[in-house]
Enzyme design. Structure first.
Site, short mmCIF file in Angstrom:
data_model
loop_
_atom_site.label_atom_id
_atom_site.label_comp_id
_atom_site.label_asym_id
_atom_site.label_seq_id
_atom_site.Cartn_x
_atom_site.Cartn_y
_atom_site.Cartn_z
N LYS A 189 7.14 -20.82 26.19
CA LYS A 189 8.10 -20.91 25.03
C LYS A 189 9.37 -21.59 25.77
O LYS A 189 9.71 -21.45 27.02
CB LYS A 189 8.57 -19.54 24.51
CG LYS A 189 9.45 -19.30 23.89
CD LYS A 189 9.52 -19.70 22.20
CE LYS A 189 10.48 -19.86 21.28
NZ LYS A 189 10.67 -20.60 20.29
N CYS A 244 15.49 -28.60 19.46
CA CYS A 244 15.10 -27.14 18.75
C CYS A 244 16.12 -27.33 17.41
O CYS A 244 17.37 -27.60 17.54
CB CYS A 244 15.69 -26.08 19.53
SG CYS A 244 15.57 -24.53 18.54
C1 SIN Z 1 12.56 -22.12 17.76
O1 SIN Z 1 12.79 -21.29 18.72
O2 SIN Z 1 13.32 -21.88 16.79
C2 SIN Z 1 11.76 -23.19 17.82
C3 SIN Z 1 11.93 -23.98 19.08
C4 SIN Z 1 11.79 -25.47 18.68
O3 SIN Z 1 11.47 -25.90 17.75
O4 SIN Z 1 11.90 -26.27 19.59
#
Ligand code: SIN
Length: 324
Positions: free
Chosen positions: A55, A141
Site C-alpha cells: 500500500k 493519489c
Molecule cells: C487512496 O489511498 O485513497 C488511494 C491511493 C491512490 O489511489 O493512490
C-alpha cells in the site's frame, strides 16, 4: 512417455524482466489492493502474484478517510470507486516487512510511497534504501483532501524528480505511479520529463480521480469522503489505461518499463495491456473483489490465449499492436 508439444501450457512462460530481475509471473497486485496489513502482504507472498507491492505509505501511519470509502456493486460490476485517503501503517512498517517477506518468499517486494510533501517523499525514499527491491513513487493519489495529484503539475513533477535523483544514497530502483492522461500533448510533456531520469518503470494508471457514483434509489453518493468523489476503477477504465500504456511506451526510452494497471479482470485484459506495450500488469479492483486466487485464474486464462495463438512467451506479442 508423453512428448511436450511446443504450445502445451507447461511450455508457455509468463516470465518478465523488471528492475533487472526475472519475475516468474508478469501479473501482480496494484498498490492499494489488499496490501496494507502484515496478513495481506503474506497472502500476496503465498499467492501466484509475481511481486508483493505494498500500500502507498506515508511518513506516519494514517487512518484514512471516513467509511464507507470503497464501493462496488453487482448492479455495476464494471466499476468501483474508492477514497481510502492513504490509510496505511507508515513507511517504517513497510520497510521492516521487507526483511520478513524476502526471507519467506522468492519474489520481489516493492514499496509504494506517497509522502504528503516533497520533504516526506525524500525522507521516506532515503530511509527505504536497501529495504525493498524497488520503490513505486505515487504521483497520483486523488483522495487526500487539499493535496493535488502531483502528476498533473508538470513543474512540480520535474522539481520532485530533480530532488529525488539528487539523493546521494539512492540505489534502489525507482518507478512512478502515474495518473491517467487524456491529451496527447500531456503525454509528450510528461514523457520529456521522465526521460531525463534513470527511472526504472512507470505504472499506468492510477484510478480516474474525483469520479462520482450515485445511488439513484437512495439519491445519495455511494461513498462518504469528499461528498462522494473518489477514484474510479474496474473495467470501465480499461480503454484509458491501455491508451496510457501505449502512448508512454511509444514516447519513453526503452530502458524505462511501462506496467499496465486498469480494468484487468481476465486473461484477455492482460493480453491487451501487453499488446499495448506493458512489461507487466497489475490487478486492483478485481483483486479486491475476488481475492488472491484471481492471480492463478488470470494466469491460466492468459496461458490458454497464448496457447491458442501459438505464443510461448510475452515477448512474442508485447507491444505488437497492429494498426487497422
Ligand atoms: C487512496 O489511498 O485513497 C488511494 C491511493 C491512490 O489511489 O493512490
Amino acid at each position: 512417455m508423453s512428448q511436450t508439444k511446443p504450445n502445451d501450457e507447461q511450455s508457455i512462460s509468463l516470465v518478465t524482466e523488471l528492475i533487472g530481475l526475472p519475475i516468474e509471473n508478469a501479473i501482480w497486485n496494484a498498490a492499494g489492493a489488499l496490501c496494507t496489513t502484515e496478513k495481506e502482504l503474506h497472502n500476496l507472498g503465498q499467492s501466484q502474484s509475481g511481486v508483493i507491492l505494498s500500500k502507498s505509505c506515508t511518513l506516519d501511519p494514517r487512518e484514512g478517510n471516513p467509511l464507507p470509502r470503497y464501493w462496488c456493486s453487482e448492479r455495476a460490476p464494471f466499476m468501483t470507486i474508492n477514497s481510502t485517503g492513504l490509510a496505511n501503517q507508515g513507511y517504517k512498517f513497510y520497510g521492516k516487512m521487507g526483511y520478513q517477506l524476502s526471507a519467506e518468499y522468492d519474489k520481489p517486494y516493492i514499496i509504494s510511497v506517497s509522502g504528503l510533501s516533497i520533504e516526506d517523499n525524500l525522507n521516506i525514499i532515503k530511509e527505504l534504501q536497501g529495504k525493498c527491491h524497488a520503490i513505486e513513487l505515487n504521483l497520483s493519489c486523488p483522495n487526500v483532501i487539499g493535496k493535488p495529484q502531483i502528476g498533473y503539475d508538470f513543474d512540480a513533477t520535474q522539481d520532485l524528480l530533480n530532488q529525488v535523483f539528487s539523493i546521494p544514497e539512492l540505489n534502489t530502483p525507482l518507478g512512478l505511479k502515474m495518473p491517467p492522461y487524456f491529451d496527447l500533448t500531456h503525454f509528450d510533456q510528461m514523457a520529456d520529463i521522465i526521460n531525463q531520469f534513470p527511472i526504472s518503470f512507470i505504472t499506468c494508471i492510477n484510478s480516474l480521480g474525483n469520479g462520482l457514483i450515485i445511488d439513484p434509489i437512495e439519491e445519495k453518493a455511494v461513498i462518504k469522503p469528499k461528498n462522494g468523489l473518489g477514484g474510479i476503477g474496474g473495467s470501465i477504465v480499461k480503454p484509458i489505461a491501455l491508451s496510457n500504456v501505449y502512448n508512454f511506451r511509444k514516447r519513453l526510452n526503452s530502458k524505462i518499463d511501462v506496467i499496465g494497471c486498469g480494468g484487468v479482470r481476465t486473461g484477455w485484459d492482460v493480453f491487451e495491456h501487453i499488446l499495448a506495450g506493458a512489461t507487466a500488469v497489475q490487478v486492483g479492483s478485481q483483486l479486491v473483489e475476488e481475492g488472491t486466487s484471481c492471480f492463478e485464474r488470470i494466469q491460466k486464462e492468459l496461458k490458454e490465449i497464448m496457447r491458442i495463438k501459438g505464443y510461448l512467451k510475452l515477448e512474442d506479442f508485447r507491444g505488437k499492436l497492429q494498426s487497422m
